[in-house]
Design a protein around this motif. Structure first.
Motif, PDB file in Angstrom:
ATOM      1  N   ASP A 148       7.305  -4.446  11.760  1.00  0.00           N
ATOM      2  CA  ASP A 148       6.876  -3.820  10.303  1.00  0.00           C
ATOM      3  C   ASP A 148       5.939  -2.743  10.446  1.00  0.00           C
ATOM      4  O   ASP A 148       4.987  -2.141   8.701  1.00  0.00           O
ATOM      5  N   THR A 185       3.807  -4.623   0.671  1.00  0.00           N
ATOM      6  CA  THR A 185       3.025  -5.364   2.165  1.00  0.00           C
ATOM      7  C   THR A 185       3.074  -6.386   2.594  1.00  0.00           C
ATOM      8  O   THR A 185       3.400  -7.532   1.409  1.00  0.00           O
ATOM      9  N   LYS A 216      -0.685  -4.016   5.617  1.00  0.00           N
ATOM     10  CA  LYS A 216      -0.569  -5.365   6.632  1.00  0.00           C
ATOM     11  C   LYS A 216      -2.223  -5.770   6.060  1.00  0.00           C
ATOM     12  O   LYS A 216      -2.725  -5.646   6.031  1.00  0.00           O
TER      13      LYS A 216
END
Length: 180
Positions: free
Chosen positions: A33, A70, A38
């Protein structure tokens, strides 16, 4: 303990992403990702009492975090097999929409500085990490006190404005404008 402005440590951990044994496990690393915000939150132990209330609450807000680009990662020092067993045996965790990471060697927890000195398990630590891997928010609770996922979402919203946000600011409200 690592804090605001520090680089979030590199990691590569086994994770549980499903209750289906054929697709339950995957590897997730600090490179997964990439380019996203995060939210990485830690809990002390699986099969306990406060932890599932928090995990389920983060799960209910997962769509809101996704809407803000996110990704959510939940982490404890339990193994991926314990995570899977807990998900399969706890109604609130069966359909969890985010990965449960297994820090069984305690390397990530130790590098972050969030291991409880007496128990050797993770404190209830929450980190918001920006797309460049920099820690922008840290919160750590005592083992006995659950956190507020809605407040974490509010802080993420404020951070993503890149503006000055007053106390109790909510998404959509005016930000502070310093006098020019």
């Amino acid at each position: 303990m690592l804090t605001i402005g520090d680089k979030f440590p590199a990691f590569n951990l086994k994770a549980v992403v499903s209750t289906d044994l054929k697709k339950a496990f995957t590897d997730i690393s600090s490179e997964s990702d990439k380019g996203k915000w995060k939210l990485v939150f830690f809990w002390p132990k699986d099969f306990t009492f406060v932890c599932p209330t928090e995990i389920a609450a983060f799960g209910k807000l997962n769509g809101d975090f996704n809407d803000r680009d996110t990704v959510v990662y939940g982490v404890s020092t339990d193994s991926e097999f314990v995570h899977l067993a807990w998900r399969n045996n706890h109604a609130d965790l069966k359909d969890l929409p985010f990965a449960m990471l297994a820090d069984i060697k305690r390397e990530l927890s130790q590098e972050l500085g969030i291991l409880d000195k007496a128990e050797g398990v993770c404190l209830r630590a929450t980190f918001i990490v920006d797309p460049e891997g920099i820690i922008r928010f840290v919160s750590v609770n005592d083992l006995s006190v659950g956190r507020n996922p809605a407040e974490v979402l509010r802080v993420l919203d404020a951070l993503q404005t890149d503006e000055l946000c007053p106390c109790n600011w909510q998404k959509g409200e005016e930000v502070l404008k310093p006098a020019a």
